[in-house]
Design a protein around this motif. Structure first.
Motif, short mmCIF file in Angstrom:
data_model
loop_
_atom_site.label_atom_id
_atom_site.label_comp_id
_atom_site.label_asym_id
_atom_site.label_seq_id
_atom_site.Cartn_x
_atom_site.Cartn_y
_atom_site.Cartn_z
N PHE A 36 5.54 108.95 24.71
CA PHE A 36 4.48 109.96 24.75
C PHE A 36 3.14 109.29 25.05
CE2 PHE A 36 7.82 111.90 22.37
CZ PHE A 36 7.73 113.26 22.62
N VAL A 68 -0.89 115.95 25.82
CA VAL A 68 0.19 115.02 25.49
C VAL A 68 1.29 115.20 26.54
CG1 VAL A 68 1.92 114.31 23.82
CG2 VAL A 68 -0.33 115.02 23.04
N ASN A 70 5.06 113.53 27.94
CA ASN A 70 6.16 112.64 27.55
C ASN A 70 7.00 112.25 28.75
OD1 ASN A 70 9.03 114.14 27.45
ND2 ASN A 70 7.41 115.62 26.95
#
Length: 332
Positions: A36, A68, A70
């Protein structure tokens, strides 16, 4: 290794870029991992670099106000081990590098070391303990990890010899430990983990007894001090009450004594009384009769000196001490 959720820098500010791995940064060979990256607002592109800048990278485009992003590695191999960092595109340049994430792949070497504690895995606070990692001799780096060792290097300590000395053991150092071995030329490729060693740190019976005795003595001393304080306060209040009662009794006695005293009649010298015979009797009684004081606290005593008018110059004060008369005056 059982998967666990480890978020590195999870409480960092949303405007500060950071990177972490789930379930952790120490991953068995063939397992999956997600990396992440947290980026500030306004980022239009994001890259996950593997190795040095300019090396292998994966790119993502943030969706809307997404902060965020990932990256998934479904099946890690020895090629996926190493250092990672995130870089993002903002204001027409790649200027937002995060800190490094070191991803370790275990089980690349099929040897499994053993971990033992000397003198024992059960110890007391303040003692010294040695954890011995015993692998095959061809390795030159040994790693001791506390807990699951999901974060590297935060939860793991690498060194060039297999003995790990723990000085002045504390209660918070209790828990499971695991060790690995590796080669210094490939520090992110480790052996299989050793069997977990549970380190137990407990207070000895003597230490526990001493702590309980000290706590009990401190409690009794506190209770004794409180009792002494209450006793002193009670005695002080008693003395105040006695002094007030004595003062009240004295005031009542003085009032009774003055109420029973007759008026004082002032007599001057006999010859002066004869010489002033022409003065009316009622005036003399009015001047010489002193009424009693109505309030004891307003009674004043005075010394009177009779004076007779004479021709010429005469001393004001009488030389005869018997001519002094005391009277009670009432102040209004």
């Amino acid at each position: 290794m059982a998967p666990s959720l480890t978020l590195l820098l999870a409480f960092a500010s949303s405007s500060s870029p950071c990177i972490w791995a789930v379930p952790g940064a120490v991953i068995p060979n063939g397992s999956s991992v997600r990396i992440f990256c947290r980026v500030p607002p306004g980022v239009t592109a994001l890259r996950l670099y593997h190795g040095e800048p300019g090396g292998r990278w994966h790119e993502r485009l943030p969706e809307g106000a997404q902060d965020v992003v990932n990256f998934s590695l479904p099946k890690v191999t020895q090629l996926d081990a190493g250092k990672y960092f995130c870089d993002y595109w903002k204001q027409r340049s790649w200027t937002g590098q995060t800190e490094l994430l070191e991803l370790v792949v275990t089980g690349i070497y099929k040897d499994q070391p053993s971990l033992t504690a000397h003198p024992s895995a059960q110890t007391v606070p303040g003692g010294n303990l040695t954890l011995q990692c015993q692998p095959v001799s061809r390795y030159d780096t040994y790693i001791l990890c506390r807990g699951g060792g999901d974060s590297f290097p935060q939860d793991c300590s690498p060194q060039s010899h297999s003995s790990f000395l723990i000085s002045f053991v504390s209660l918070d150092q209790a828990g499971p430990y695991t060790c690995y071995a590796t080669q210094s030329i490939s520090p992110h490729l480790w052996t299989l983990p050793s069997n977990p060693l549970l380190l137990s740190v407990k207070l000895s019976l003597d230490v526990s007894t001493a702590i309980v005795a000290s706590a009990a003595a401190a409690f009794l001393l506190l209770v004794l001090l409180l009792l002494l304080l209450l006793l002193c306060l009670r005695r002080r209040r008693g003395k105040r009450s006695m002094s007030r009662g004595a003062a009240y009794d004295g005031t009542k006695g003085q009032m009774r004594h003055e109420s029973s005293s007759p008026p004082v009649l002032i007599h001057g010298e006999s010859e002066d009384h004869d010489a002033q015979g022409a003065e009316p009797e009622a005036a003399r009684q009015r001047d010489t009769l002193v009424p009693l004081a109505e309030a004891p606290q307003e009674v004043t005593y005075a010394q009177l000196h009779p004076v007779r008018p004479r021709a010429g110059v005469a001393p004001l004060l009488s030389q005869d001490p018997e001519a002094c008369v005391y009277a009670t005056l009432t102040l209004s």
